[in-house]
Design an enzyme around this catalytic site. Sequence first.
Site, PDB file in Angstrom:
ATOM      1  N   GLU A 229       0.889  -1.172   0.000  1.00 14.19           N
ATOM      2  CA  GLU A 229       0.000   0.000   0.000  1.00 14.19           C
ATOM      3  C   GLU A 229       0.918   1.210   0.000  1.00 14.19           C
ATOM      4  O   GLU A 229       1.548   1.499   1.024  1.00 14.19           O
ATOM      5  CB  GLU A 229      -0.877   0.016   1.261  1.00 14.19           C
ATOM      6  CG  GLU A 229      -1.850  -1.131   1.368  1.00 14.19           C
ATOM      7  CD  GLU A 229      -3.055  -0.988   0.454  1.00 14.19           C
ATOM      8  OE1 GLU A 229      -3.114  -0.011  -0.316  1.00 14.19           O
ATOM      9  OE2 GLU A 229      -3.916  -1.871   0.500  1.00 14.19           O
ATOM     10  N   CYS A 263      -2.361   9.112   2.614  1.00 11.97           N
ATOM     11  CA  CYS A 263      -2.076   8.615   1.273  1.00 11.97           C
ATOM     12  C   CYS A 263      -3.214   8.944   0.315  1.00 11.97           C
ATOM     13  O   CYS A 263      -3.022   8.948  -0.889  1.00 11.97           O
ATOM     14  CB  CYS A 263      -1.829   7.114   1.325  1.00 11.97           C
ATOM     15  SG  CYS A 263      -3.129   6.251   2.187  1.00 11.97           S
ATOM     16  N   GLU A 355       4.264  13.252  -4.327  1.00 15.36           N
ATOM     17  CA  GLU A 355       3.463  13.228  -3.110  1.00 15.36           C
ATOM     18  C   GLU A 355       4.062  14.237  -2.130  1.00 15.36           C
ATOM     19  O   GLU A 355       5.262  14.213  -1.875  1.00 15.36           O
ATOM     20  CB  GLU A 355       3.522  11.814  -2.523  1.00 15.36           C
ATOM     21  CG  GLU A 355       2.555  11.622  -1.399  1.00 15.36           C
ATOM     22  CD  GLU A 355       2.546  10.181  -0.902  1.00 15.36           C
ATOM     23  OE1 GLU A 355       3.623   9.564  -0.812  1.00 15.36           O
ATOM     24  OE2 GLU A 355       1.452   9.696  -0.571  1.00 15.36           O
TER      25      GLU A 355
HETATM   26  P1  NAD Z   1       8.270   5.071   4.683  1.00 17.25           P
HETATM   27  O1  NAD Z   1       8.156   4.269   3.459  1.00 17.25           O
HETATM   28  O2  NAD Z   1       9.433   5.943   4.860  1.00 17.25           O
HETATM   29  O3  NAD Z   1       8.254   4.122   5.968  1.00 17.25           O
HETATM   30  C1  NAD Z   1       7.217   3.188   6.182  1.00 17.25           C
HETATM   31  C2  NAD Z   1       7.754   2.069   7.045  1.00 17.25           C
HETATM   32  O4  NAD Z   1       8.780   1.411   6.321  1.00 17.25           O
HETATM   33  C3  NAD Z   1       8.372   2.516   8.367  1.00 17.25           C
HETATM   34  O5  NAD Z   1       8.027   1.567   9.349  1.00 17.25           O
HETATM   35  C4  NAD Z   1       9.857   2.466   8.063  1.00 17.25           C
HETATM   36  O6  NAD Z   1      10.636   2.237   9.213  1.00 17.25           O
HETATM   37  C5  NAD Z   1       9.940   1.288   7.127  1.00 17.25           C
HETATM   38  N1  NAD Z   1      11.094   1.275   6.228  1.00 17.25           N
HETATM   39  C6  NAD Z   1      11.809   2.341   5.769  1.00 17.25           C
HETATM   40  N2  NAD Z   1      12.800   1.909   4.955  1.00 17.25           N
HETATM   41  C7  NAD Z   1      12.701   0.550   4.900  1.00 17.25           C
HETATM   42  C8  NAD Z   1      13.428  -0.463   4.200  1.00 17.25           C
HETATM   43  N3  NAD Z   1      14.432  -0.163   3.403  1.00 17.25           N
HETATM   44  N4  NAD Z   1      13.041  -1.742   4.348  1.00 17.25           N
HETATM   45  C9  NAD Z   1      11.988  -2.072   5.145  1.00 17.25           C
HETATM   46  N5  NAD Z   1      11.276  -1.149   5.841  1.00 17.25           N
HETATM   47  C10 NAD Z   1      11.624   0.142   5.710  1.00 17.25           C
HETATM   48  O7  NAD Z   1       6.889   5.866   4.784  1.00 17.25           O
HETATM   49  P2  NAD Z   1       6.449   6.901   5.889  1.00 17.25           P
HETATM   50  O8  NAD Z   1       7.215   8.153   5.665  1.00 17.25           O
HETATM   51  O9  NAD Z   1       6.461   6.262   7.245  1.00 17.25           O
HETATM   52  O10 NAD Z   1       4.907   7.077   5.491  1.00 17.25           O
HETATM   53  C11 NAD Z   1       4.504   7.897   4.481  1.00 17.25           C
HETATM   54  C12 NAD Z   1       4.242   7.113   3.202  1.00 17.25           C
HETATM   55  O11 NAD Z   1       3.301   6.076   3.436  1.00 17.25           O
HETATM   56  C13 NAD Z   1       3.618   7.973   2.130  1.00 17.25           C
HETATM   57  O12 NAD Z   1       4.225   7.711   0.895  1.00 17.25           O
HETATM   58  C14 NAD Z   1       2.174   7.513   2.109  1.00 17.25           C
HETATM   59  O13 NAD Z   1       1.496   7.718   0.909  1.00 17.25           O
HETATM   60  C15 NAD Z   1       2.315   6.087   2.424  1.00 17.25           C
HETATM   61  N6  NAD Z   1       1.029   5.561   2.930  1.00 17.25           N
HETATM   62  C16 NAD Z   1       0.307   4.732   2.127  1.00 17.25           C
HETATM   63  C17 NAD Z   1      -0.914   4.245   2.568  1.00 17.25           C
HETATM   64  C18 NAD Z   1      -1.750   3.324   1.714  1.00 17.25           C
HETATM   65  O14 NAD Z   1      -2.597   2.640   2.259  1.00 17.25           O
HETATM   66  N7  NAD Z   1      -1.542   3.253   0.421  1.00 17.25           N
HETATM   67  C19 NAD Z   1      -1.392   4.593   3.823  1.00 17.25           C
HETATM   68  C20 NAD Z   1      -0.628   5.449   4.592  1.00 17.25           C
HETATM   69  C21 NAD Z   1       0.599   5.910   4.148  1.00 17.25           C
END
Ligand code: NAD
Length: 453
Positions: A229, A263, A355
């Site tokens: 997601e 998101c 975004e």
């Molecule tokens: P992010 O991708 O930076 O982090 C999300 C999670 O991934 C965190 O727990 C982080 O620690 C982990 N992570 C980071 N790097 C990683 C790696 N290399 N391997 C494994 N895990 C890793 O996102 P964010 O800044 O926490 O959240 C914002 C993003 O989430 C936005 O792009 C938003 O659109 C998206 N989002 C999507 C949905 C959806 O349902 N489509 C819902 C909410 C947020």
Amino acid sequence: MSSIVVLEPATEQILATLPEAGILEVDAVVQRAKRAFPKWRAVAPADRANLLRKLGDAIDAKLEFLANLEARNAGKPIGGARWEIGSVAQVFRYYAGAVERHTGQTIPVAGGVGMTFLEPIGVVGMITPWNYPLFLASWKIAPALAAGNCCVLKPAELTPLTAIELEKIALEVGFPEGVLNVVVGLGHVAGRALVDHPDVAKIAFTGSTAVGRDIATRAAANIKRVTLELGGKSACIVFADADIEKAANSIPGAVFDNAGQDCCCRSRLLVQKNVLDQFLGHLETAMKNWKTGDPFADGVDMGPVISSKQRERVTELVNSSTVLLQGTAPTGAGFWFPPTVLGPVAPTDRVAQEEIFGPVTAIIPFETETEAVELANSTIYGLSGSIWTQDGARAFRVARAVESGVLSINSNSSVRYTAPFGGMKQSGYGRELGPNALEAYSEVKMVYYRTDD
Ligand code: NAD
């Protein structure tokens, strides 16, 4: 062991300091989940359902405590946090109801009968973001547990506190040890360790498209199942035949809610040219009623953004464009950013393509329905969107033509936990919520029983 310092975004004060899990700690938790799996998968669906119901009820009983924690840690207004925690309880109860109807089929075939069984996948690693911490985690945990899997959740390092409480509550209501586990660590360390771990059978991820790409690439090494997601750049399309005032009044909620860190944030407002001035007039009035401030104060609609890093990114993108309308935000401690409308912007501008993940949206005018659809489809994303029109045929025509996993007509709603949610294009793959989410946590096994001689 290093530590993770958890801040309160509205004050910049330290809320908690937690030990940071590294590769070894992640392995220990995965092993705990692996040991628990054979017994958990054998628990009868009705008993799993009972535990899920108890978990939902226990969350309700602690709603005020959990909502306070979420509001402080994520910087969101307390009213919204209460709604989220209440919804978490509902999601657990919904999958309690669904699990007993999650059954296979009997298929007569030549010489016998084929039977399908919906088997749990095993240990599922879950990686979640900071914008709706416990709510988004529940979308994964509830169907995964219902289908008989064991879970290892790595919440976002910025907002791990309610997930830690959830693990405790699950043990209190009787979930066996090792069935629901939370591990707190950094994405590129603990998150990657989970993705790379050979005993993790599936990764369910919500977060940015960049990290989703990294996860999908690494998971491919051993054909690990993945659902993603990811990000969005959702368009709100307002046609001249819409109720313009109603559409404009809905925009603050659709864009600035959760400080735009959503998101499904309608970060592109596609407005038909001949009603643009009328629309902007109503929007300006609506924005005057949108209050930014202390998440615990009465009447506040929006808190700060999550971190100074996030505010820097939002500021940088806003500075690359032209501000059309802007509200106010507190000054001083806290990661504040005022609600902002940019534009009119060109469809190729960064703010129309990337975004932003802050309380910011961009106006993109259009002339015809065909142009509106082309503009709506002109980003790499396809998560959500809205269509405002009083012409029913147009509403459905456009809804079918827009490349997006979720769309709403004369509304900006994106999430109903009883209906599927997920993205097209680079917004990800797989669907969460609704009746089909159990399938994402099950393998279909076919057993053939020979009945002829
Ligand atoms: P992010 O991708 O930076 O982090 C999300 C999670 O991934 C965190 O727990 C982080 O620690 C982990 N992570 C980071 N790097 C990683 C790696 N290399 N391997 C494994 N895990 C890793 O996102 P964010 O800044 O926490 O959240 C914002 C993003 O989430 C936005 O792009 C938003 O659109 C998206 N989002 C999507 C949905 C959806 O349902 N489509 C819902 C909410 C947020």
